[in-house]
Design a protein around this motif. Sequence first.
Motif, PDB file in Angstrom:
ATOM      1  N   TYR A 269       0.829  -1.197   0.000  1.00  0.00           N
ATOM      2  CA  TYR A 269       0.000   0.000   0.000  1.00  0.00           C
ATOM      3  C   TYR A 269       0.866   1.251   0.000  1.00  0.00           C
ATOM      4  O   TYR A 269       2.043   1.224   0.365  1.00  0.00           O
ATOM      5  CB  TYR A 269      -0.963   0.001   1.198  1.00  0.00           C
ATOM      6  CG  TYR A 269      -0.313   0.294   2.530  1.00  0.00           C
ATOM      7  CD1 TYR A 269      -0.288   1.588   3.058  1.00  0.00           C
ATOM      8  CD2 TYR A 269       0.271  -0.733   3.285  1.00  0.00           C
ATOM      9  CE1 TYR A 269       0.308   1.851   4.286  1.00  0.00           C
ATOM     10  CE2 TYR A 269       0.861  -0.472   4.505  1.00  0.00           C
ATOM     11  CZ  TYR A 269       0.867   0.821   5.002  1.00  0.00           C
ATOM     12  OH  TYR A 269       1.457   1.091   6.213  1.00  0.00           O
ATOM     13  N   PHE A 270       0.245   2.365  -0.422  1.00  0.00           N
ATOM     14  CA  PHE A 270       0.902   3.668  -0.462  1.00  0.00           C
ATOM     15  C   PHE A 270      -0.012   4.662   0.246  1.00  0.00           C
ATOM     16  O   PHE A 270      -1.230   4.617   0.096  1.00  0.00           O
ATOM     17  CB  PHE A 270       1.141   4.123  -1.902  1.00  0.00           C
ATOM     18  CG  PHE A 270       2.080   3.236  -2.680  1.00  0.00           C
ATOM     19  CD1 PHE A 270       3.427   3.520  -2.765  1.00  0.00           C
ATOM     20  CD2 PHE A 270       1.598   2.093  -3.318  1.00  0.00           C
ATOM     21  CE1 PHE A 270       4.281   2.700  -3.479  1.00  0.00           C
ATOM     22  CE2 PHE A 270       2.441   1.271  -4.026  1.00  0.00           C
ATOM     23  CZ  PHE A 270       3.790   1.574  -4.101  1.00  0.00           C
ATOM     24  N   GLU A 271       0.586   5.541   1.005  1.00  0.00           N
ATOM     25  CA  GLU A 271      -0.212   6.529   1.729  1.00  0.00           C
ATOM     26  C   GLU A 271      -0.811   7.558   0.782  1.00  0.00           C
ATOM     27  O   GLU A 271      -1.821   8.177   1.080  1.00  0.00           O
ATOM     28  CB  GLU A 271       0.646   7.203   2.802  1.00  0.00           C
ATOM     29  CG  GLU A 271       1.073   6.234   3.921  1.00  0.00           C
ATOM     30  CD  GLU A 271       1.900   6.909   4.985  1.00  0.00           C
ATOM     31  OE1 GLU A 271       2.296   8.082   4.788  1.00  0.00           O
ATOM     32  OE2 GLU A 271       2.152   6.273   6.034  1.00  0.00           O
ATOM     33  N   LYS A 272      -0.193   7.744  -0.369  1.00  0.00           N
ATOM     34  CA  LYS A 272      -0.737   8.648  -1.383  1.00  0.00           C
ATOM     35  C   LYS A 272      -0.181   8.248  -2.755  1.00  0.00           C
ATOM     36  O   LYS A 272       0.822   7.539  -2.859  1.00  0.00           O
ATOM     37  CB  LYS A 272      -0.379  10.099  -1.075  1.00  0.00           C
ATOM     38  CG  LYS A 272       1.108  10.368  -0.906  1.00  0.00           C
ATOM     39  CD  LYS A 272       1.359  11.818  -0.510  1.00  0.00           C
ATOM     40  CE  LYS A 272       2.865  12.077  -0.303  1.00  0.00           C
ATOM     41  NZ  LYS A 272       3.119  13.492   0.065  1.00  0.00           N
ATOM     42  N   ASN A 273      -0.875   8.681  -3.802  1.00  0.00           N
ATOM     43  CA  ASN A 273      -0.474   8.394  -5.183  1.00  0.00           C
ATOM     44  C   ASN A 273      -0.272   6.890  -5.408  1.00  0.00           C
ATOM     45  O   ASN A 273       0.801   6.436  -5.807  1.00  0.00           O
ATOM     46  CB  ASN A 273       0.816   9.148  -5.543  1.00  0.00           C
ATOM     47  CG  ASN A 273       0.633  10.649  -5.482  1.00  0.00           C
ATOM     48  OD1 ASN A 273      -0.442  11.159  -5.794  1.00  0.00           O
ATOM     49  ND2 ASN A 273       1.678  11.349  -5.063  1.00  0.00           N
ATOM     50  N   LYS A 274      -1.327   6.124  -5.154  1.00  0.00           N
ATOM     51  CA  LYS A 274      -1.240   4.667  -5.265  1.00  0.00           C
ATOM     52  C   LYS A 274      -0.837   4.231  -6.665  1.00  0.00           C
ATOM     53  O   LYS A 274       0.062   3.390  -6.825  1.00  0.00           O
ATOM     54  CB  LYS A 274      -2.581   4.042  -4.882  1.00  0.00           C
ATOM     55  CG  LYS A 274      -2.668   2.552  -5.163  1.00  0.00           C
ATOM     56  CD  LYS A 274      -4.064   2.022  -4.927  1.00  0.00           C
ATOM     57  CE  LYS A 274      -4.171   0.577  -5.394  1.00  0.00           C
ATOM     58  NZ  LYS A 274      -5.546   0.041  -5.221  1.00  0.00           N
ATOM     59  N   GLY A 347       8.042   4.877  -1.782  1.00  0.00           N
ATOM     60  CA  GLY A 347       7.122   5.081  -0.663  1.00  0.00           C
ATOM     61  C   GLY A 347       6.241   3.879  -0.373  1.00  0.00           C
ATOM     62  O   GLY A 347       5.206   4.012   0.295  1.00  0.00           O
ATOM     63  N   LYS A 349       4.815   0.503   1.297  1.00  0.00           N
ATOM     64  CA  LYS A 349       4.768  -0.125   2.611  1.00  0.00           C
ATOM     65  C   LYS A 349       3.980  -1.426   2.505  1.00  0.00           C
ATOM     66  O   LYS A 349       3.249  -1.644   1.544  1.00  0.00           O
ATOM     67  CB  LYS A 349       4.116   0.814   3.635  1.00  0.00           C
ATOM     68  CG  LYS A 349       4.931   2.095   3.875  1.00  0.00           C
ATOM     69  CD  LYS A 349       4.274   2.963   4.936  1.00  0.00           C
ATOM     70  CE  LYS A 349       5.092   4.224   5.187  1.00  0.00           C
ATOM     71  NZ  LYS A 349       4.464   5.099   6.221  1.00  0.00           N
ATOM     72  N   LYS A 351       1.569  -4.554   4.511  1.00  0.00           N
ATOM     73  CA  LYS A 351       0.653  -4.847   5.599  1.00  0.00           C
ATOM     74  C   LYS A 351       0.299  -6.330   5.558  1.00  0.00           C
ATOM     75  O   LYS A 351      -0.130  -6.847   4.526  1.00  0.00           O
ATOM     76  CB  LYS A 351      -0.615  -4.011   5.487  1.00  0.00           C
ATOM     77  CG  LYS A 351      -1.592  -4.225   6.634  1.00  0.00           C
ATOM     78  CD  LYS A 351      -2.804  -3.332   6.500  1.00  0.00           C
ATOM     79  CE  LYS A 351      -3.772  -3.546   7.664  1.00  0.00           C
ATOM     80  NZ  LYS A 351      -4.966  -2.656   7.551  1.00  0.00           N
TER      81      LYS A 351
END
Length: 357
Positions: A269-274, A347, A349, A351
Amino acid sequence: MGYLSTITYAMILFPILALFITLPYMVINYRKYGSVNKLRTLILYSFILYLLTIYLLVILPLPDRDSVRHSYTDMINLMPFSFVMDFIKENPLVLSKPATWLMALKHSTFYVPAFNVLMLIPFGVYLRYYFKCSFKKTALLTALLSLFFELTQLSGLYFIYPGSYRLCDIDDIIQNTTGGCIGYALGWFAVKLLPSRDAIDEKSLEAGARVSGIRICLSLIIDTFIISIPYSISHTTLPFPVFIAIYFAIIPLFNGKTLGSALLRFGLYFEKNKWFGTIFRGLLLTAYFYLIPIGLQNMMYEFNKYADSLLYICLFLITFMILILFLIYTIAVVLLNKRLLFDRISGAKYKSTVTNK
């Protein structure tokens, strides 16, 4: 000497067997717990080594095929507890004469039954401690394992030999089962002294909440293997790294998972701009694992063409050292559970999707 040589064979064969089971073992553990527990690994691999050892003790040494002339029916003893009568009749033991005690221990009427009992004691310990079997289940499984050994001997190693080269003896099953039951009793100490199976599972699930570097790399290996199948079938002229880049840049866009990460139960996953992050990561990942090492190898190959020049020798050595440092850095990052360079830049991450339920 025969027992020692058999154990030596088991120690030689075990690394080969372990090599074949390691990948599926890791996949199963990561899928179920999200981690590979060290104590669990030690227990299970020692259990496999133990089973391999006793199996080799049963079938070795293998005789010359031409020397086996017994029929299958000639090598069966179905009279239980005949070993007791053999001990009474043949063993030199005289309780009133201590000089005979050592000779009694060395006599086959004692050490053969004793070894048959000792051989399955660890099996009972494993069944009680790790596999949490009841006494009845332990006795049954031990008897079935012993029956398997006896049928292996009776069949002449699954009919490879024209007849049985060892006696199939009901007494062996009785002695082996006794050993398993003794092992079950001794397993009480393992239960008290070692972490319980439930504690191991709980610790594994806790560790599985974090996606380790080894777990990520294992998923990448699985994905690469999966990609190589359609690539080989298609006979395309496109370079393999192009397939890799397309796969890792597009597949995670759907649900944040590749086939490998889904198998090992974690997602990206990405916190923004997936969308941008996923595609960018796919390109960086391909460059990191393919373009950089292949580029360095190609440079070394070119420099090696001019090995008579001191300059090119130095350039070759420098490039070689860069490649080695690159590999060391990658291995260190994975083992220390740090984020790989392409994940840090993009960026990305991870999970874990493993739950305690």
